[in-house]
Scaffold this active site. Structure first.
Site, PDB file in Angstrom:
ATOM      1  N   SER A 112       0.658  -1.193   0.044  1.00 35.23           N
ATOM      2  CA  SER A 112       0.004  -0.070   0.069  1.00 35.23           C
ATOM      3  C   SER A 112       0.719   1.120   0.111  1.00 35.23           C
ATOM      4  O   SER A 112       0.526   2.419  -0.279  1.00 35.23           O
ATOM      5  CB  SER A 112      -0.944   0.137   1.295  1.00 35.23           C
ATOM      6  OG  SER A 112      -0.222  -0.277   2.396  1.00 35.23           O
ATOM      7  N   ASP A 335      -3.525   5.877  11.975  1.00 34.92           N
ATOM      8  CA  ASP A 335      -2.546   5.460  10.770  1.00 34.92           C
ATOM      9  C   ASP A 335      -1.313   6.269  10.616  1.00 34.92           C
ATOM     10  O   ASP A 335      -1.417   7.520  10.326  1.00 34.92           O
ATOM     11  CB  ASP A 335      -3.200   5.493   9.356  1.00 34.92           C
ATOM     12  CG  ASP A 335      -2.398   5.063   8.112  1.00 34.92           C
ATOM     13  OD1 ASP A 335      -1.265   4.836   8.349  1.00 34.92           O
ATOM     14  OD2 ASP A 335      -3.085   4.926   7.124  1.00 34.92           O
ATOM     15  N   HIS A 338       1.135   5.472   6.527  1.00 38.41           N
ATOM     16  CA  HIS A 338       0.903   5.876   4.991  1.00 38.41           C
ATOM     17  C   HIS A 338       0.899   7.263   5.257  1.00 38.41           C
ATOM     18  O   HIS A 338       1.287   7.859   6.256  1.00 38.41           O
ATOM     19  CB  HIS A 338      -0.626   5.517   4.708  1.00 38.41           C
ATOM     20  CG  HIS A 338      -1.033   4.016   4.447  1.00 38.41           C
ATOM     21  ND1 HIS A 338      -1.478   3.050   5.379  1.00 38.41           N
ATOM     22  CD2 HIS A 338      -0.467   3.272   3.414  1.00 38.41           C
ATOM     23  CE1 HIS A 338      -1.683   2.033   4.916  1.00 38.41           C
ATOM     24  NE2 HIS A 338      -1.038   2.057   3.707  1.00 38.41           N
TER      25      HIS A 338
END
Length: 357
Positions: A112, A335, A338
């Site tokens: 990702s 998160d 990311h």
């Protein structure tokens, strides 16, 4: 006497010039510092209608925007940009990028974080030519973003380990010495590989049941040893299958996470939430992740030329750049792995652009 003075002056001048040239700092895209720049970001998220929700921090409620106003300044040089006619500011030259790759294909391969970088590049290019027609399709694990006016394909292949994971009678097997999935990488004009974040996964999020090396089947093993073995398999595949006159190959270094404030000098911070500023120093105080050394070691031993995108240190300095509670999972899905877009992956792509000029 006049000649003697003139001679001394000449020697002094030569020595001074020689010293100035000798001490000139060598350009290093990956070492430098973050500097405030009011012309940033390169694009606004709302200018990128296809951006995925998990990276769209502003749309998800992030109100601070200072994290958008920093530019990477390498040691000894600057990243090449184009002065746009529209607003007079310096910007990534997406038109030049598309013209260079007209009729060609680019593929990001990995997890990702590769998707993060793929989305960044497509946003940077789209914002440079907003009137250009584009099309987005997905076939299995491959997403294809086509700039139809330029016949440029910017692709993403989801392959979190690079090596194969195969479903067999005993279960899902991670095969450390097999890359049958690499068939689709052949004949791509530019490949950008990445793997690391999935190697320490355990429990329900681990997408395999066994590891295979040769004929040996193991329930588990030292993950760093497995990581290095898989990287070596990938390196051998590139050495055997890639024609460097046809394809450029890059490998991206570890994209760091920020879940422990002690590593950046804030012991009370348990994650990246409410971090609003980068570290304005050249080197991350917590040091570099060991996985980075394994990546560099394998690439040094390769026969074919692979450029290493050594983005780890510059990204470590950006504890402010993650979605935190403004990602896909909200406050309960913190998160700090990311990156918000626009944001840090744009710098990765600016460096990539400079490396292909």
């Amino acid at each position: 006497m006049g000649f003697w003075v003139l001679g001394v002056f000449f020697i002094f001048a030569v020595v001074c010039i020689g010293n100035a040239v000798g001490t000139e700092e060598k350009c290093d895209f990956f070492q430098g510092r973050w500097v405030r720049d009011e012309t940033y970001p390169l694009y606004m998220a709302e200018e990128c209608p296809f951006i995925e929700r998990e990276f769209n921090c502003q749309k998800n409620g992030r109100l601070d925007d200072l994290y958008l106003k920093f530019r990477w300044l390498p040691n000894g040089c600057d990243l090449k940009r184009n002065k746009t006619i529209l607003n007079g500011s310096w910007a990534f030259d997406g038109l030049d990028f598309l013209e260079k790759f007209s009729g060609k294909s680019i593929m990001f391969v990995g997890d990702s974080l590769s998707r993060n970088q793929w989305q960044s590049l497509t946003c940077m290019l789209h914002s440079s030519v907003p009137q250009a027609q584009y099309n987005v399709t997905r076939v299995g694990d491959i997403s294809i973003f086509t700039f139809m006016d330029y016949d440029v394909k910017v692709m993403l292949h989801r392959s979190v380990y690079l090596v194969d994971v195969v479903r067999e009678k005993i279960g899902r097997v991670l095969k450390l010495d097999s890359i049958n999935g690499g068939k689709i990488w052949k004949n791509i004009d530019m490949l950008i590989f990445n793997t690391w974040h999935w190697w320490n996964r355990r429990g329900p999020s681990q997408p395999w049941d066994y590891i295979q090396i040769g004929k040996k089947i193991l329930k588990d093993m030292d993950r760093m040893v497995a990581f290095e073995k898989a990287l070596t398999t990938w390196a051998n595949w590139v050495d055997f299958n890639i024609n460097p006159t046809k394809s450029m190959v890059f490998f991206q270094g570890v994209s760091p996470s920020h879940y422990n404030g002690t590593s950046w000098g804030e012991p009370s911070a348990k994650n990246c939430v409410r971090e609003k500023l980068p570290l304005l120093v050249p080197t991350y105080p917590g040091g570099l992740p060991p996985a980075l050394g394994f990546q560099k070691g394998v690439i040094r031993r390769m026969k074919k030329a692979v450029q290493f995108l050594d983005v780890t240190n510059l990204s470590l300095l950006r504890k402010d750049g993650h979605p935190s509670m403004y990602g896909l999972g909200g406050p309960t899905g913190m998160d700090c792995s990311h990156w918000c877009l626009s944001g840090v992956p744009d710098t990765w792509n600016e460096i990539l652009y400079n490396l292909i000029l």
